[in-house]
Design an enzyme around this catalytic site. Structure first.
Site, PDB file in Angstrom:
ATOM      1  N   ASP A 109      10.191 -51.555 -26.021  1.00 23.31           N
ATOM      2  CA  ASP A 109       9.448 -50.219 -26.166  1.00 23.31           C
ATOM      3  C   ASP A 109       8.044 -50.852 -26.679  1.00 23.31           C
ATOM      4  O   ASP A 109       8.157 -51.724 -27.643  1.00 23.31           O
ATOM      5  CB  ASP A 109       9.792 -49.129 -27.087  1.00 23.31           C
ATOM      6  CG  ASP A 109       8.855 -47.767 -26.828  1.00 23.31           C
ATOM      7  OD1 ASP A 109       8.739 -47.480 -25.719  1.00 23.31           O
ATOM      8  OD2 ASP A 109       8.562 -47.366 -27.846  1.00 23.31           O
ATOM      9  N   SER A 110       6.795 -50.043 -26.586  1.00 22.41           N
ATOM     10  CA  SER A 110       5.722 -50.374 -27.318  1.00 22.41           C
ATOM     11  C   SER A 110       5.984 -50.090 -28.791  1.00 22.41           C
ATOM     12  O   SER A 110       5.166 -50.946 -29.557  1.00 22.41           O
ATOM     13  CB  SER A 110       4.545 -49.435 -26.772  1.00 22.41           C
ATOM     14  OG  SER A 110       5.051 -48.033 -26.927  1.00 22.41           O
ATOM     15  N   CYS A 170      10.176 -47.953 -22.405  1.00 25.46           N
ATOM     16  CA  CYS A 170       8.649 -47.043 -22.283  1.00 25.46           C
ATOM     17  C   CYS A 170       8.288 -46.824 -21.065  1.00 25.46           C
ATOM     18  O   CYS A 170       8.094 -47.474 -20.203  1.00 25.46           O
ATOM     19  CB  CYS A 170       7.885 -48.426 -22.973  1.00 25.46           C
ATOM     20  SG  CYS A 170       6.144 -47.806 -23.089  1.00 25.46           S
ATOM     21  N   GLU A 213       4.106 -41.102 -34.531  1.00 25.76           N
ATOM     22  CA  GLU A 213       3.978 -42.365 -35.366  1.00 25.76           C
ATOM     23  C   GLU A 213       3.491 -42.158 -36.825  1.00 25.76           C
ATOM     24  O   GLU A 213       3.942 -42.810 -37.480  1.00 25.76           O
ATOM     25  CB  GLU A 213       2.861 -43.258 -34.680  1.00 25.76           C
ATOM     26  CG  GLU A 213       3.489 -43.818 -33.207  1.00 25.76           C
ATOM     27  CD  GLU A 213       4.213 -44.943 -33.080  1.00 25.76           C
ATOM     28  OE1 GLU A 213       3.875 -45.884 -34.099  1.00 25.76           O
ATOM     29  OE2 GLU A 213       5.157 -45.266 -32.522  1.00 25.76           O
ATOM     30  N   CYS A 231       7.981 -39.424 -21.965  1.00 27.32           N
ATOM     31  CA  CYS A 231       7.475 -40.446 -23.178  1.00 27.32           C
ATOM     32  C   CYS A 231       8.566 -40.606 -24.118  1.00 27.32           C
ATOM     33  O   CYS A 231       8.911 -39.438 -24.530  1.00 27.32           O
ATOM     34  CB  CYS A 231       6.193 -39.987 -23.843  1.00 27.32           C
ATOM     35  SG  CYS A 231       5.600 -41.030 -25.052  1.00 27.32           S
ATOM     36  N   HIS A 237       8.713 -40.876 -27.090  1.00 32.20           N
ATOM     37  CA  HIS A 237       8.426 -40.093 -28.726  1.00 32.20           C
ATOM     38  C   HIS A 237       8.670 -38.812 -28.601  1.00 32.20           C
ATOM     39  O   HIS A 237       8.778 -38.093 -29.655  1.00 32.20           O
ATOM     40  CB  HIS A 237       6.607 -40.499 -29.115  1.00 32.20           C
ATOM     41  CG  HIS A 237       6.636 -41.814 -29.415  1.00 32.20           C
ATOM     42  ND1 HIS A 237       6.875 -43.026 -28.664  1.00 32.20           N
ATOM     43  CD2 HIS A 237       6.195 -42.421 -30.658  1.00 32.20           C
ATOM     44  CE1 HIS A 237       6.280 -44.002 -29.397  1.00 32.20           C
ATOM     45  NE2 HIS A 237       6.202 -43.771 -30.810  1.00 32.20           N
TER      46      HIS A 237
HETATM   47  N1  DGL Z   1       6.675 -45.382 -25.446  1.00 31.47           N
HETATM   48  C1  DGL Z   1       5.663 -44.965 -25.000  1.00 31.47           C
HETATM   49  C2  DGL Z   1       6.110 -44.013 -23.500  1.00 31.47           C
HETATM   50  O1  DGL Z   1       7.157 -43.823 -23.317  1.00 31.47           O
HETATM   51  C3  DGL Z   1       4.676 -44.326 -25.646  1.00 31.47           C
HETATM   52  C4  DGL Z   1       4.006 -44.761 -26.616  1.00 31.47           C
HETATM   53  C5  DGL Z   1       2.695 -45.484 -26.315  1.00 31.47           C
HETATM   54  O2  DGL Z   1       1.760 -44.981 -26.174  1.00 31.47           O
HETATM   55  O3  DGL Z   1       2.606 -46.931 -26.748  1.00 31.47           O
HETATM   56  O4  DGL Z   1       5.261 -43.798 -22.861  1.00 31.47           O
END
Ligand code: DGL
Length: 273
Positions: free
Chosen positions: A10-11, A73, A158, A192, A194
């Protein structure tokens, strides 16, 4: 046969909500998680940047011996997965696999809706890619997809502001913008990693008849199915029940925040890519 852990990418922290579900359904496997926190958020970055960052991380997973990498992600799945599968994998190692979260979600989202009107909430990158409308149309041609980018939601999570009164403003704002597109939307997909942390507040602003769909469980079930259908990959996955965590930013920060996403405390290692 050389075996390795399943990679989960993931990012940042969000993919931990997916890993948590995967581990609850497939507890016996080994996992390595990488959060590219130093370069997150990905959501507002260009196609080329997200592709290069994601590819670099996928190559790292392969160096760790992962036979299979899950891009947990949405943004990376939307912007980088196809290029990696089609352009890079054949050159790096055709026996490896990289999977994303958009296809498994698109395969079943049509089963949640009665009105055939689905709302998709995601990052700007995910929304602009049109990946969800394109994929959902393949499986459910009669489903109409309405998208809404929610650029403030990832920063709220975050920065641990997602329970604050200020969060309500942005939650209501994007939900209103989504529902303004159609008052027949009866299913809202949290596209997403998050967003599951915002689910209580999101629910408070939606009519009770609207279903809210999170991806963790869907992605985990799809992985269970994938491993059953692909014994040639499954047999290369190590099964000792171990998980290790890496972050490209501060390990202390990661350990502190990760509990919110993962449910349990973790000890991560800092990684220089
Ligand atoms: N984890 C990313 C997603 O599922 C969102 C977080 C980011 O923008 O890095 O799209």
């Amino acid at each position: 046969m050389v075996k390795g852990p399943i990679g989960v990418f993931d990012s940042g922290y969000g993919g931990l909500t997916v890993l948590r579900e995967i581990k609850s359904q497939l507890p016996g496997y080994d996992y390595v998680y990488l959060g590219d926190n130093a370069r997150a958020p990905y959501g507002s970055r260009s196609f080329e940047t997200i592709y290069q960052y994601t590819l670099q991380c996928v190559e790292w997973f392969f160096k760790q011996g992962c036979p299979l990498v899950i891009l947990a992600c949405n943004t990376a799945s939307a912007k980088a997965l196809r290029s990696i599968q089609q352009l890079n994998l054949p050159l790096i190692d055709p026996s490896k696999r990289v999977l994303g979260v958009i296809r498994p979600t698109s395969e079943i989202i049509g089963h949640y809706t009665y009105t055939n009107k689905v709302g998709v909430l995601g990052t700007a990158g995910t929304v602009q890619s049109l990946s969800y409308p394109i994929e959902i149309e393949k499986f459910f041609p009669s489903v109409q997809v309405f998208q809404q980018a929610c650029p403030m939601w990832v920063p709220l999570v975050e920065n641990n502001e997602y329970n604050s009164p200020g969060a309500d403003y942005f939650i209501k704002k994007y939900l209103d913008q989504l529902l303004d597109q159609s008052n027949e939307i009866d299913t809202v997909l949290l596209a997403c990693t998050h967003y599951p942390l915002l689910i209580d507040k999101i629910r408070a602003y939606l009519r009770p008849a609207i279903s809210i769909v999170s991806q963790g469980d869907i992605v985990a079930k799809s992985l269970v199915d994938y491993l059953e259908r692909h014994p040639e990959i499954e047999s290369k996955c190590n099964k000792q029940g171990n998980s290790v965590f890496f972050t490209t930013d501060s390990a202390d920060d990661f350990n502190q925040k990760a509990t919110i996403f993962y449910g349990n405390s973790i000890q991560s290692e800092h990684l220089v890519l």
